[in-house]
Structures are given as C-alpha cells and as structure tokens.
Design a protein around this motif. Structure first.
Motif, PDB file in Angstrom:
ATOM      1  N   LYS A 181      55.875  26.369  64.195  1.00 13.22           N
ATOM      2  CA  LYS A 181      54.715  27.172  64.597  1.00 13.22           C
ATOM      3  C   LYS A 181      55.184  28.266  65.565  1.00 13.22           C
ATOM      4  O   LYS A 181      56.110  28.041  66.356  1.00 13.22           O
TER       5      LYS A 181
ATOM      6  N   LEU B 112      55.251  21.579  68.282  1.00 14.85           N
ATOM      7  CA  LEU B 112      54.815  22.849  67.670  1.00 14.85           C
ATOM      8  C   LEU B 112      56.053  23.624  67.221  1.00 14.85           C
ATOM      9  O   LEU B 112      56.118  24.143  66.103  1.00 14.85           O
TER      10      LEU B 112
ATOM     11  N   GLN C 126      44.424  31.034  62.435  1.00 18.27           N
ATOM     12  CA  GLN C 126      45.551  30.663  63.289  1.00 18.27           C
ATOM     13  C   GLN C 126      45.143  30.971  64.730  1.00 18.27           C
ATOM     14  O   GLN C 126      44.419  31.948  64.979  1.00 18.27           O
TER      15      GLN C 126
ATOM     16  N   ASN D 123      53.927  33.013  57.575  1.00 19.30           N
ATOM     17  CA  ASN D 123      54.373  32.046  58.578  1.00 19.30           C
ATOM     18  C   ASN D 123      55.465  31.132  58.032  1.00 19.30           C
ATOM     19  O   ASN D 123      55.707  31.077  56.823  1.00 19.30           O
TER      20      ASN D 123
ATOM     21  N   THR E 228      46.338  24.106  63.848  1.00 22.90           N
ATOM     22  CA  THR E 228      47.170  23.964  65.045  1.00 22.90           C
ATOM     23  C   THR E 228      48.428  23.153  64.719  1.00 22.90           C
ATOM     24  O   THR E 228      49.536  23.471  65.162  1.00 22.90           O
ATOM     25  N   ASP E 229      48.242  22.078  63.963  1.00 25.57           N
ATOM     26  CA  ASP E 229      49.336  21.297  63.363  1.00 25.57           C
ATOM     27  C   ASP E 229      50.120  20.372  64.279  1.00 25.57           C
ATOM     28  O   ASP E 229      50.709  19.401  63.810  1.00 25.57           O
TER      29      ASP E 229
ATOM     30  N   CYS F   5      55.863  27.623  58.839  1.00 22.08           N
ATOM     31  CA  CYS F   5      55.595  26.227  59.212  1.00 22.08           C
ATOM     32  C   CYS F   5      56.390  25.326  58.257  1.00 22.08           C
ATOM     33  O   CYS F   5      56.288  25.498  57.029  1.00 22.08           O
TER      34      CYS F   5
END
Ligand code: B12
Length: 445
Positions: free
Chosen positions: A301, A296, A264, A190, A288-289, A192
C-alpha cells in the motif's frame, strides 16, 4: 449469430450483484448485429434445458465472476467452479457441438486452469468485447477456437461499451438487492501485492467519457427504481482526478443518484466528500487492507494508517458512513503488528471495519510469487481451490482470538465475515435494500 450468455454466479453475499460484465459483452455482440439472450442463474425462471431448446444458440458464453468468496474461515469458501462444470455438462448433453466460451473476472485470473476444469472450449482472459466478437467470426468461418485467448486490456476509455442492461435482470436485482452497477473507468496503477485488479484491468487508467456515464445513469433512473448505484471501478478516486471531472459534471447536469464506490484513502479530503455528497454519495468503501504501518507497507500500500484515519475523518465530518476492508495475517503480520493495528482501528472515528483473515493467493499477483518463494505453495499449484497465505509469525487462532477480544461489544466491527453476512441477510429479510453495511452504521447512531 444467436448467442446465449449465461451468468452463473449464485453468490448472494454481501448481496446479489447484477452481472455487469455479461451485459457489457452482450452490448458488444449486439453492436455487431448478433442476437443475444442474457440469462442469469440467480434470477432466471426457466431451466437451462428449456432455454437451450427454445433459443437454439449457435454459441454460448459463460460469465464467471467469482472463484470463491476469499474467506479463509468459511469451510468450502463458496467455491463456484463445480456449478459451472455442471452447466457445461448440461449444455453438452442438450446442444452438443455448440461452442462454449468462458469469460469474466474469475476466468481472467486463471484462464487455462478454469477452462480445463470446466471442460469448456475456450477461455477469454481480460476484456471481452473485442475477443468475443472475433471468436464469433471464427465460428461463422468454421475455424477452430484457440483454447485460451489473452485479450488483455486494449480498449480506449472512449470505446468501452455501455452495458446492455437486460430489463428482466435489472428488475430482479433492483428487488433482490436494490443495487445496480456501472463502471466509469478501467485500470488500477497501484501495486498492492495480493490484488488482481491491475492484471484484470491493466495498470493504466482508461476513463469512459463522463457524458457516457451520465447517459447510463439517466437510462437506469428512467428504467428502474433502485436503492443504490455502485460504481464498480477498482478505485473510484484515481490519483489523476478523473473521478472529480465526472462528479463535477454530475453536479452541473443536476444528476443526483444514491451511489457508492471503492475509494482509496489517499487524498480523500472533506471537500471531495462534500462534492460527491451533492450528487448522492451515500457511503464510502475504503480498500485500507491492513491496519498497521508495517503491514500496510508489506501489502504494497502507498499510504500510512494516518492517511486512512484522515480519510475516515473526512467522511465522518460529512456524515457519510465509511467502511474499512482489512486483511489480517498478510506478509509481515506479527502479534505486535496486529496489536498496533487493532489499537489504530479502535482510535478511528465512528466507522465500520470488516476484517478478513488470511490472503487468498491468486496467480499473476506478487503475493503468488512470494508464496512460491516462501514454499507456501509449489510452482505448479494453479490455486484453483481456495488457497491462502497466512503469516508464519502468528497463528490463525491467535489472530482470531485477538480480533474477537478487541471487537467485543462494538457493533461497528463485522467479524468474522460469515457473521457479517448473517447480519446483512437479516437486514434484507427485514426489507432493507442497498449495500446494507451503511444501514448498520445508521442503526448504531
Ligand atoms: C466492484 C466489485 C465488487 C462489488 C460489486 C458491487 C456491485 N454492485 O456490482 C462488491 C463489493 C459487492 C463485491 C463483492 C464481492 N466480490 Co468483488 N469485485 C468487484 C470488482 C472490483 C469489479 C467487478 C466488476 O463489476 N467489473 C466491471 C465489469 C464490466 O467487468 P467484468 O465483470 O470483469 O467483465 C469484463 C470481462 O471480465 C469480460 N467478461 C465478463 N463476462 C464475460 C463472458 C464472456 C463469455 C467473455 C468472453 C468475457 C466476459 O468482459 C467484460 C468486459 O470487458 C472486481 C475486480 C475487478 N477489478 O474486476 C472484484 C471481484 C470480481 N470480486 C471478487 C470477490 C471474491 C468478491 C466477493 C466474493 C468478496 C466477498 N467475500 O464479499 C463478493 C461477491 C459478491 C457477489 N454477490 O458475487 C473477486 C472474484 C475472483 C475471486 N477471487 O474469486 C474479484 C475479481 C476481486 C478479486 N479479489 O480478485 N465486488
């Protein structure tokens, strides 16, 4: 060679965590015939001086897990490096000349800065197994040590060592937190923007053999009684589906163990949760962040909030407690995005939400470069001390007030983090064990 490994982590929030990295390094050293003593600062009973004089190590490896607790609202952020510096001083006094090598997630994030600050001899960034054995060989041959070794993430999944669990440490953690841990894979593909996982573990997923993981679970079950097993993978439910292979094999082999992991939201369907539940899944931690689509996206994300909502429904449908970790105040956060995000959180089916305010800036992440571009930090700032990014489009006070107002009266919203930690401590004091936030969900029913 006699190698003393020290885990210096004294953080007990959200609960004390078994020093898995140290045990993996211990395993690699033992496979090469070295004598290893594993000591842990939360549980060892002997003073360090005594350990040094009794064991007479020829090399000392220090495993540093955390730099701090990534909580902008805790004044000292539980900064961990002064304690390590003290340890190095004690070692130098009592066993002068014995090489001191640092490793662990914290060191991998900023090897040079931590090595300099703690005045160690060498810092290993990345996986420890191959580097540590190569360093021992150098010491045996009388060769000088490099200041920093960038070992990277080169081991294939099949050659990742099983941890060499120390019985005394296992006993301590099984009692203190009830949680033991295992990794089933390394790597996170990912993007992020704030996250160190891809730089710590590489972007390519490398799975351990499911059989090896099952063997480890069996070993743990036959050695110790524990409340919960935590799979420490950066993301347990990888998009390639390796996690399902493992879980299916657990079903085939009748492996049932209370477990949890980081998930995730993407692709987390109800039948997946049901399958995991058959093997003992107790709770789902969701990275989720952020809580609005705009934030997001800004956090890098690859899903929308609707996906996070759907993942929550999958868990709730299977009666599995789920918790969203959310960071407020990241790039692009405004009062409007936060309002929308809080509204999104309020519409979730019953689940826990743990928000953090501000994003810890760590070297090697896209956020680090962004913070330099936005003049939040200067290029030469090593970010050794707690350093945070907070969106310039709202103030911390505004965000804090909005969170408190939105969460008032809701026992499933744990904010600020220090209040969450206090609740966990209280539960531990009452004799509860495990990851504990799921207990809050059960108690709220
Ligand atoms: C799983 C996890 C958790 C779980 C742990 C569950 C459990 N029961 O174990 C939970 C959710 C509880 C958690 C909590 C926290 N975590 Co956490 N966590 C992780 C994660 C994803 C994996 C850690 C792990 O176990 N890895 C598996 C082991 C085998 O790998 P390893 O320890 O890195 O060891 C390897 C190398 O580092 C090296 N090595 C290790 N020791 C040594 C020693 C020597 C001498 C050498 C040479 C090499 C070496 O070799 C090993 C094998 O290759 C990491 C991120 C990551 N992907 O690494 C964050 C991470 C460690 N966590 C972090 C933080 C901050 C926290 C919290 C403070 C957050 C909070 N406020 O709650 C707490 C602290 C908990 C505590 N009591 O200490 C940070 C630490 C760095 C920092 N920013 O300070 C990380 C790096 C994530 C990040 N934000 O960047 N965490």
């Amino acid at each position: 060679m006699r190698v003393l490994l020290l885990a210096t982590n004294k953080e007990v929030e959200p609960y004390p965590t078994y020093p898995l990295g140290m045990s993996v390094v211990a395993s690699a050293l033992q496979q090469h015939g070295h004598e290893v003593l594993q000591a842990d600062f939360l549980c060892h009973t002997k003073p360090l001086q005594t350990l040094l004089h009794q064991f007479l190590p020829q090399m000392i490896g220090i495993s540093i897990r955390n730099i701090d607790n990534v909580d902008m609202l805790t004044p000292d952020s539980h900064w961990a490096l002064d304690a390590v510096k003290q340890v190095v001083k004690i070692i130098r006094t009592h066993t002068p000349g014995v090489p001191i090598i640092l490793g662990g997630p914290a060191v991998s994030i900023m090897p040079q800065a931590i090595c300099d600050y703690c005045q160690a001899d060498c810092a290993v960034a990345g996986e420890g197994e191959l580097s540590v054995t190569a360093l021992v060989q150098r010491i045996e041959q009388g060769l000088p040590l490099p200041r920093v070794v960038i070992s990277g993430t080169t081991l294939s999944g099949a050659s990742i060592s099983a941890p060499s669990f120390d019985p005394t440490l296992l006993e301590y953690y099984a009692q203190a937190s009830g949680v033991v841990n295992l990794h089933t894979k390394r790597g996170c593909p990912n993007n992020c923007i704030y996250c160190t996982y891809p730089s710590l573990e590489g972007k390519t997923i490398r799975t351990r053999e499911p059989e090896a993981v099952i063997e480890d679970i069996r070993r743990l079950q036959s050695t110790i009684s524990f409340t919960e097993l935590f799979f420490t993978d950066s993301v347990f439910n990888d998009t390639e589906g390796h996690w399902l292979t493992l879980v299916e094999m657990m079903v085939q082999r009748n492996i049932v163990v209370p477990w949890t992991a980081f998930f995730q939201p993407t692709g987390l369907e109800r039948d997946h949760i049901a399958l995991c539940k058959a093997t003992g899944l107790k709770a789902v931690e969701l990275g989720t962040d952020a809580c609005a689509n705009i934030t997001l996206k800004a956090m890098g994300k690859n899903f929308s909030f609707a996906t996070a909502h759907k993942a929550t429904e999958s868990c709730v449908a299977e009666n599995i407690p789920c918790c969203h970790f959310v960071i407020v105040g990241g790039p692009g956060e405004t009062k409007e995005s936060l309002r929308e995000g809080l509204d999104n959180l309020n519409k979730l089916p019953p689940c826990l939400v743990m928000p953090f305010l501000g994003v810890r800036i760590l070297p090697g992440t896209p956020l680090h470069s962004l913070a330099i571009r936005h003049q939040v930090i200067t290029q030469d700032n090593p970010c050794l001390l707690p350093t945070y990014y907070f969106s310039p489009q709202l103030t911390q006070e505004e965000a804090h007030t909005m969170l408190l107002a939105s969460f008032r009266g809701n026992r499933l919203r744990l904010y600020p983090p220090a209040a969450a930690a206090q609740k966990m401590r209280a539960l531990r004091g009452l004799g509860y064990r495990g990851i504990l936030w799921d207990t809050l969900v059960h108690l709220a029913r």
